[in-house]
Design a protein around this motif. Structure first.
Motif, mmCIF file in Angstrom:
data_model
loop_
_atom_site.group_PDB
_atom_site.id
_atom_site.type_symbol
_atom_site.label_atom_id
_atom_site.label_comp_id
_atom_site.label_asym_id
_atom_site.label_seq_id
_atom_site.Cartn_x
_atom_site.Cartn_y
_atom_site.Cartn_z
ATOM 1 N N ILE A 236 39.836 40.634 41.846
ATOM 2 C CA ILE A 236 41.158 40.040 42.030
ATOM 3 C C ILE A 236 41.292 39.584 43.477
ATOM 4 O O ILE A 236 40.791 40.235 44.394
ATOM 5 N N ASP A 237 41.934 38.468 43.660
ATOM 6 C CA ASP A 237 42.170 37.978 45.012
ATOM 7 C C ASP A 237 43.370 37.032 44.993
ATOM 8 O O ASP A 237 43.792 36.566 43.938
ATOM 9 N N CYS A 238 43.881 36.768 46.173
ATOM 10 C CA CYS A 238 44.987 35.839 46.352
ATOM 11 C C CYS A 238 44.556 34.756 47.333
ATOM 12 O O CYS A 238 43.925 35.056 48.340
ATOM 13 N N MET A 239 44.895 33.522 47.019
ATOM 14 C CA MET A 239 44.595 32.400 47.909
ATOM 15 C C MET A 239 45.897 31.757 48.338
ATOM 16 O O MET A 239 46.821 31.607 47.535
ATOM 17 N N TYR B 280 39.242 49.347 36.717
ATOM 18 C CA TYR B 280 39.869 48.891 37.954
ATOM 19 C C TYR B 280 39.427 47.470 38.270
ATOM 20 O O TYR B 280 38.475 46.950 37.710
ATOM 21 N N TYR B 281 40.157 46.861 39.174
ATOM 22 C CA TYR B 281 39.867 45.503 39.637
ATOM 23 C C TYR B 281 39.411 45.599 41.075
ATOM 24 O O TYR B 281 40.059 46.236 41.907
ATOM 25 N N ILE C 36 44.525 35.548 41.291
ATOM 26 C CA ILE C 36 43.561 35.255 40.236
ATOM 27 C C ILE C 36 42.679 36.459 39.949
ATOM 28 O O ILE C 36 42.319 37.201 40.847
ATOM 29 N N LEU C 37 42.397 36.669 38.664
ATOM 30 C CA LEU C 37 41.422 37.658 38.210
ATOM 31 C C LEU C 37 40.241 36.889 37.652
ATOM 32 O O LEU C 37 40.406 36.040 36.771
ATOM 33 N N VAL C 38 39.047 37.183 38.150
ATOM 34 C CA VAL C 38 37.877 36.428 37.718
ATOM 35 C C VAL C 38 36.706 37.388 37.541
ATOM 36 O O VAL C 38 36.571 38.357 38.265
ATOM 37 N N SER C 39 35.876 37.115 36.538
ATOM 38 C CA SER C 39 34.704 37.947 36.297
ATOM 39 C C SER C 39 33.494 37.353 37.007
ATOM 40 O O SER C 39 33.555 36.264 37.581
ATOM 41 N N TYR C 40 32.389 38.068 36.947
ATOM 42 C CA TYR C 40 31.158 37.674 37.645
ATOM 43 C C TYR C 40 30.677 36.273 37.262
ATOM 44 O O TYR C 40 30.046 35.588 38.048
ATOM 45 N N ASP C 41 30.959 35.858 36.039
ATOM 46 C CA ASP C 41 30.501 34.554 35.562
ATOM 47 C C ASP C 41 31.557 33.460 35.778
ATOM 48 O O ASP C 41 31.500 32.407 35.162
ATOM 49 N N LEU C 42 32.500 33.731 36.675
ATOM 50 C CA LEU C 42 33.579 32.810 37.059
ATOM 51 C C LEU C 42 34.540 32.505 35.914
ATOM 52 O O LEU C 42 35.176 31.464 35.903
ATOM 53 N N TRP C 43 34.655 33.420 34.976
ATOM 54 C CA TRP C 43 35.633 33.294 33.902
ATOM 55 C C TRP C 43 36.971 33.748 34.455
ATOM 56 O O TRP C 43 37.132 34.885 34.883
ATOM 57 N N GLU D 187 52.228 43.568 44.381
ATOM 58 C CA GLU D 187 53.376 44.369 43.960
ATOM 59 C C GLU D 187 54.215 43.647 42.908
ATOM 60 O O GLU D 187 54.898 44.276 42.116
ATOM 61 N N GLN D 188 54.158 42.310 42.889
ATOM 62 C CA GLN D 188 54.899 41.520 41.914
ATOM 63 C C GLN D 188 54.035 41.074 40.747
ATOM 64 O O GLN D 188 54.497 40.386 39.848
ATOM 65 N N SER D 189 52.779 41.458 40.758
ATOM 66 C CA SER D 189 51.809 40.990 39.781
ATOM 67 C C SER D 189 52.058 41.585 38.400
ATOM 68 O O SER D 189 52.249 42.787 38.257
ATOM 69 N N SER D 190 52.001 40.746 37.384
ATOM 70 C CA SER D 190 52.111 41.235 36.002
ATOM 71 C C SER D 190 50.909 42.102 35.647
ATOM 72 O O SER D 190 51.013 43.013 34.833
ATOM 73 N N VAL D 191 49.766 41.850 36.272
ATOM 74 C CA VAL D 191 48.563 42.656 36.025
ATOM 75 C C VAL D 191 48.825 44.109 36.424
ATOM 76 O O VAL D 191 48.568 45.041 35.665
ATOM 77 N N PHE D 192 49.358 44.313 37.616
ATOM 78 C CA PHE D 192 49.573 45.672 38.098
ATOM 79 C C PHE D 192 50.792 46.322 37.463
ATOM 80 O O PHE D 192 50.833 47.545 37.328
ATOM 81 N N SER D 193 51.775 45.563 37.062
ATOM 82 C CA SER D 193 52.909 46.178 36.362
ATOM 83 C C SER D 193 52.458 46.710 35.004
ATOM 84 O O SER D 193 52.911 47.770 34.563
ATOM 85 N N GLU D 194 51.521 46.020 34.354
ATOM 86 C CA GLU D 194 50.974 46.510 33.089
ATOM 87 C C GLU D 194 50.131 47.769 33.307
ATOM 88 O O GLU D 194 50.192 48.717 32.531
ATOM 89 N N LEU D 195 49.329 47.782 34.389
ATOM 90 C CA LEU D 195 48.541 48.973 34.709
ATOM 91 C C LEU D 195 49.438 50.173 34.999
ATOM 92 O O LEU D 195 49.159 51.291 34.581
#
Length: 170
Positions: A75-78, A161-162, A106-113, A132-140
Protein backbone atom coordinates in the motif's frame (compact mmCIF):
# COMPACT_ATOMS: atom_id res chain seq x y z
CA UNK A 1 -14.00 9.34 -27.48
CA UNK A 2 -11.81 12.38 -28.10
CA UNK A 3 -13.77 14.49 -25.63
CA UNK A 4 -13.64 11.73 -23.00
CA UNK A 5 -9.90 11.13 -23.39
CA UNK A 6 -9.15 14.88 -23.20
CA UNK A 7 -11.27 15.23 -20.05
CA UNK A 8 -9.55 12.28 -18.37
CA UNK A 9 -6.02 13.16 -19.49
CA UNK A 10 -6.03 16.89 -18.78
CA UNK A 11 -8.68 17.18 -16.07
CA UNK A 12 -10.73 19.74 -17.93
CA UNK A 13 -14.45 20.28 -17.42
CA UNK A 14 -17.17 19.15 -19.79
CA UNK A 15 -17.98 22.71 -20.88
CA UNK A 16 -14.37 23.11 -22.11
CA UNK A 17 -15.20 20.68 -24.94
CA UNK A 18 -17.72 23.17 -26.34
CA UNK A 19 -14.90 25.60 -27.04
CA UNK A 20 -12.29 23.03 -28.02
CA UNK A 21 -14.21 20.39 -30.03
CA UNK A 22 -17.59 22.07 -30.59
CA UNK A 23 -19.33 19.36 -28.53
CA UNK A 24 -21.92 20.48 -25.99
CA UNK A 25 -21.52 19.91 -22.26
CA UNK A 26 -24.42 17.43 -21.97
CA UNK A 27 -23.12 15.39 -24.93
CA UNK A 28 -19.64 15.34 -23.41
CA UNK A 29 -21.00 14.13 -20.06
CA UNK A 30 -23.04 11.46 -21.82
CA UNK A 31 -19.89 10.28 -23.68
CA UNK A 32 -17.94 10.11 -20.42
CA UNK A 33 -20.69 8.09 -18.72
CA UNK A 34 -20.82 5.66 -21.67
CA UNK A 35 -17.03 5.27 -21.53
CA UNK A 36 -17.12 4.47 -17.80
CA UNK A 37 -19.97 1.96 -18.31
CA UNK A 38 -17.95 0.25 -21.05
CA UNK A 39 -14.84 0.02 -18.86
CA UNK A 40 -16.90 -1.47 -16.03
CA UNK A 41 -18.67 -4.00 -18.25
CA UNK A 42 -15.40 -5.17 -19.83
CA UNK A 43 -13.07 -5.21 -16.81
CA UNK A 44 -15.16 -5.44 -13.62
CA UNK A 45 -15.39 -9.24 -13.27
CA UNK A 46 -11.66 -9.81 -13.66
CA UNK A 47 -9.95 -6.63 -12.48
CA UNK A 48 -12.21 -4.29 -10.54
CA UNK A 49 -12.84 -6.58 -7.59
CA UNK A 50 -11.44 -7.73 -4.28
CA UNK A 51 -9.14 -10.74 -4.32
CA UNK A 52 -10.88 -14.13 -4.10
CA UNK A 53 -9.55 -17.18 -2.22
CA UNK A 54 -7.36 -18.32 -5.15
CA UNK A 55 -5.90 -14.82 -5.50
CA UNK A 56 -5.18 -14.64 -1.77
CA UNK A 57 -3.45 -18.03 -1.81
CA UNK A 58 -1.28 -16.89 -4.74
CA UNK A 59 -0.42 -13.57 -3.05
CA UNK A 60 0.48 -15.30 0.22
CA UNK A 61 2.66 -17.87 -1.58
CA UNK A 62 4.62 -15.16 -3.37
CA UNK A 63 4.97 -13.14 -0.17
CA UNK A 64 6.18 -16.24 1.70
CA UNK A 65 8.70 -16.96 -1.06
CA UNK A 66 10.15 -13.47 -0.62
CA UNK A 67 10.22 -13.66 3.18
CA UNK A 68 6.99 -11.79 3.95
CA UNK A 69 4.73 -14.34 5.66
CA UNK A 70 1.13 -13.14 5.76
CA UNK A 71 1.63 -10.18 3.42
CA UNK A 72 -1.29 -9.63 1.08
CA UNK A 73 -0.27 -6.55 -0.91
CA UNK A 74 1.67 -3.30 -0.82
CA UNK A 75 0.00 0.00 0.00
CA UNK A 76 1.21 3.49 -0.73
CA UNK A 77 -0.01 7.02 -1.28
CA UNK A 78 1.04 9.31 -4.12
CA UNK A 79 0.67 13.08 -4.19
CA UNK A 80 -0.17 14.37 -7.68
CA UNK A 81 0.12 18.01 -8.65
CA UNK A 82 -3.34 19.37 -9.51
CA UNK A 83 -2.73 21.93 -12.22
CA UNK A 84 -6.39 22.84 -12.74
CA UNK A 85 -7.44 22.97 -9.08
CA UNK A 86 -10.31 25.46 -8.67
CA UNK A 87 -9.07 28.53 -6.81
CA UNK A 88 -11.79 28.20 -4.12
CA UNK A 89 -10.38 24.73 -3.17
CA UNK A 90 -6.66 25.56 -3.30
CA UNK A 91 -6.36 26.23 0.44
CA UNK A 92 -7.29 22.69 1.46
CA UNK A 93 -5.29 21.04 -1.34
CA UNK A 94 -2.02 22.91 -0.74
CA UNK A 95 0.53 21.13 1.44
CA UNK A 96 4.11 21.95 2.33
CA UNK A 97 5.10 22.32 -1.35
CA UNK A 98 2.78 25.32 -1.95
CA UNK A 99 1.20 23.62 -4.98
CA UNK A 100 -2.29 22.10 -4.90
CA UNK A 101 -2.07 18.32 -4.89
CA UNK A 102 -4.50 15.43 -4.84
CA UNK A 103 -3.73 12.07 -3.24
CA UNK A 104 -4.02 8.56 -4.65
CA UNK A 105 -4.06 5.68 -2.16
CA UNK A 106 -3.40 2.36 -3.85
CA UNK A 107 -3.11 -1.33 -2.98
CA UNK A 108 -1.08 -3.29 -5.51
CA UNK A 109 0.27 -6.83 -5.68
CA UNK A 110 3.69 -7.98 -6.89
CA UNK A 111 2.39 -8.41 -10.45
CA UNK A 112 1.13 -4.78 -10.50
CA UNK A 113 -2.50 -5.82 -10.10
CA UNK A 114 -4.30 -2.84 -8.57
CA UNK A 115 -6.79 -4.17 -6.00
CA UNK A 116 -7.88 -0.88 -4.52
CA UNK A 117 -7.54 2.75 -5.51
CA UNK A 118 -8.90 5.79 -3.69
CA UNK A 119 -8.30 9.09 -5.39
CA UNK A 120 -9.30 12.54 -4.25
CA UNK A 121 -8.09 13.38 -0.76
CA UNK A 122 -6.56 16.84 -0.34
CA UNK A 123 -2.81 17.11 -0.84
CA UNK A 124 -2.43 18.80 2.53
CA UNK A 125 -2.75 15.33 4.15
CA UNK A 126 0.21 13.10 4.87
CA UNK A 127 0.13 9.32 4.37
CA UNK A 128 -0.94 8.65 7.96
CA UNK A 129 -3.97 10.98 7.60
CA UNK A 130 -4.91 9.23 4.36
CA UNK A 131 -4.65 5.76 5.90
CA UNK A 132 -6.80 6.86 8.86
CA UNK A 133 -9.57 7.67 6.36
CA UNK A 134 -8.97 4.60 4.22
CA UNK A 135 -11.83 2.18 3.61
CA UNK A 136 -9.19 -0.59 3.58
CA UNK A 137 -8.16 0.09 7.17
CA UNK A 138 -11.68 0.76 8.42
CA UNK A 139 -12.61 -2.73 7.20
CA UNK A 140 -9.53 -4.22 8.91
CA UNK A 141 -10.45 -2.43 12.14
CA UNK A 142 -13.90 -4.06 11.97
CA UNK A 143 -12.22 -7.45 11.55
CA UNK A 144 -13.29 -7.83 7.91
CA UNK A 145 -10.30 -9.40 6.24
CA UNK A 146 -9.47 -12.68 4.59
CA UNK A 147 -8.47 -15.31 7.16
CA UNK A 148 -4.70 -15.77 7.00
CA UNK A 149 -2.78 -17.86 9.53
CA UNK A 150 0.96 -17.38 9.96
CA UNK A 151 3.56 -17.09 12.67
CA UNK A 152 6.40 -14.57 13.07
CA UNK A 153 8.91 -14.72 15.96
CA UNK A 154 6.66 -17.15 17.85
CA UNK A 155 3.58 -14.91 17.58
CA UNK A 156 0.54 -16.32 15.78
CA UNK A 157 -1.55 -14.05 13.57
CA UNK A 158 -4.92 -14.63 11.91
CA UNK A 159 -5.16 -11.58 9.65
CA UNK A 160 -2.96 -10.64 6.70
CA UNK A 161 -1.16 -7.33 6.44
CA UNK A 162 -0.28 -4.75 3.83
CA UNK A 163 3.33 -3.74 3.35
CA UNK A 164 3.87 0.02 3.45
CA UNK A 165 6.96 2.12 2.98
CA UNK A 166 8.58 3.64 6.05
CA UNK A 167 7.46 7.27 6.00
CA UNK A 168 9.08 8.19 9.30
CA UNK A 169 12.58 7.38 10.61
CA UNK A 170 12.90 4.74 13.34
Amino acid sequence: MTATIIMLAYGVSADFMDEYLRIGETTTIKCLKNFVKAVLSIFSEEYLRSPNNNDIARLLAVGQHHGFSGMLESIDCMHWKWKNCPSKWKGQYIGHTHDPKIILEILVSYDLWIWHAFFGLPGSHNDINVLEQSSVFSELAKGHAPPVNYSINGNDYSMGYYLANGIYPL
